[in-house]
Design an enzyme around this catalytic site. Structure first.
Site, PDB file in Angstrom:
ATOM      1  N   ASP A  22       0.814  -1.218   0.000  1.00  0.00           N
ATOM      2  CA  ASP A  22       0.000   0.000   0.000  1.00  0.00           C
ATOM      3  C   ASP A  22       0.850   1.272   0.000  1.00  0.00           C
ATOM      4  O   ASP A  22       0.314   2.368  -0.025  1.00  0.00           O
ATOM      5  CB  ASP A  22      -0.926  -0.006   1.227  1.00  0.00           C
ATOM      6  CG  ASP A  22      -1.973   1.090   1.199  1.00  0.00           C
ATOM      7  OD1 ASP A  22      -2.529   1.351   0.113  1.00  0.00           O
ATOM      8  OD2 ASP A  22      -2.241   1.701   2.249  1.00  0.00           O
ATOM      9  N   GLN A  55      -5.338  -1.979  -6.837  1.00  0.00           N
ATOM     10  CA  GLN A  55      -5.899  -1.066  -5.837  1.00  0.00           C
ATOM     11  C   GLN A  55      -6.539   0.128  -6.538  1.00  0.00           C
ATOM     12  O   GLN A  55      -6.008   0.645  -7.520  1.00  0.00           O
ATOM     13  CB  GLN A  55      -4.804  -0.552  -4.899  1.00  0.00           C
ATOM     14  CG  GLN A  55      -5.310   0.383  -3.806  1.00  0.00           C
ATOM     15  CD  GLN A  55      -4.170   0.942  -2.962  1.00  0.00           C
ATOM     16  OE1 GLN A  55      -3.505   1.878  -3.329  1.00  0.00           O
ATOM     17  NE2 GLN A  55      -3.945   0.321  -1.802  1.00  0.00           N
ATOM     18  N   SER A  61      -6.704   5.219  -0.032  1.00  0.00           N
ATOM     19  CA  SER A  61      -7.054   3.919  -0.600  1.00  0.00           C
ATOM     20  C   SER A  61      -8.542   3.650  -0.425  1.00  0.00           C
ATOM     21  O   SER A  61      -9.119   3.948   0.628  1.00  0.00           O
ATOM     22  CB  SER A  61      -6.247   2.814   0.076  1.00  0.00           C
ATOM     23  OG  SER A  61      -4.862   3.053  -0.055  1.00  0.00           O
TER      24      SER A  61
END
Length: 296
Positions: A212, A287, A237
């Protein structure tokens, strides 16, 4: 093992408060919310502690629902959805202040043999030829918004040796580039095989943590944006998916090859592939995140 890496491992070693309920803590983040990779990694640890050790995770799908509060504990509740002969499925909800902040579905598989093929590893320089974060980040201190950004960035990544193949978005803000980026990474020190979290679960959770950190960079590169550090983008995110294809070790060098196929509607999509140093495709990542230009 460095002190920073030990602190990260302590962060992942959740407290069991009931059979399928765990409590985790947070550390200060570079933004005023819990780092998404931390929540995802802790949730995967919680799920993995309810699964036999011989069944490592093979995929996860997650949604970030609310910003996490770094000053409060996070409670992870695990639902045992299915225990099959080959596959095990778990659902995890992370809660703070009585509200869910994160949702994870994870699947685990008993290893077996099958058909084999993969995309080739893209070219990349030797990671030891690239500058460390401590060598690179101070070069751009004058581009960051506000004091202490370099120190905060270094502290947030102190447990991970992360090295950019090309210059990161904040280094070339104002210059649009191809929406592609690469980083090499590994833990700052070797991991113990007999630690509190069994391997390979530990390696997969650490890779989830790192996944991430830079995945949305390629979106910024396409538009010449530098990100939060230079104050020209607000982002977070939204969801995160990973597939674990082949064994890996988080304390060995891993190449994170990333690209962005699209951005629209205040959102951007990042795709990543993580390769071992010997060319094995170990992980695929996708993502989507909020990517907004601040209003004047």
């Amino acid at each position: 093992m460095t002190d920073a890496l030990q602190s990260l491992l302590d962060l992942l070693s959740l407290e069991r408060i009931e059979q399928d309920i765990f409590r985790g803590r947070s550390t200060a983040s570079i933004v005023p919310r819990v780092f998404g990779g931390q929540v995802a990694a802790q949730a995967l640890v919680a799920a993995g502690r309810t699964v036999p050790a011989d069944r490592p995770p093979h995929s996860l799908h997650a949604y970030f629902l609310r910003p996490g509060d770094p000053g409060a504990p996070i409670v992870y509740t695990v639902d045992r959805i299915r225990d099959g002969r080959s596959f095990t499925t778990r659902r995890v909800v992370a809660v703070q202040h009585g509200q869910p902040i994160f949702h994870l579905s994870a699947s685990f598989q008993l290893p077996e043999e099958g058909l084999e093929h993969q995309e080739p590893m893209p070219p990349a320089p030797d990671p030891l030829e690239l500058p460390t974060a401590a060598e690179m980040l101070p070069r751009y201190a004058d581009r960051f918004t506000g004091p202490g950004v370099v120190e905060r960035l270094l502290e947030s990544r102190a447990a991970i040796d992360l090295r950019y193949v090309d210059e990161p978005p904040f280094a070339t803000a104002g210059e649009a580039r191809d929406p592609r980026s690469q980083v090499w990474f590994r833990t700052q020190g070797k991991l113990d095989d007999d630690g509190g979290i069994p391997r390979p679960l530990l390696d997969i959770c650490l890779v989830t943590y790192v996944s991430d950190m830079t995945l949305l960079d390629s979106i910024l590169l396409a538009h010449g944006r530098g990100g939060w550090a230079v104050g020209d983008v607000v982002g977070a995110s939204l969801d995160h998916a990973m597939w674990f294809h082949r064994p890996l070790r988080a304390d060995d060098w891993l190449l994170y090859d990333q690209e962005s196929p699209t951005a629209q509607g205040g959102r951007g999509l990042g795709k990543g592939r993580i390769f071992t140093a010997d060319g094995q495709l170990a992980v695929s990542v996708i993502q989507e995140g909020v990517v907004r230009v601040p209003r004047a």
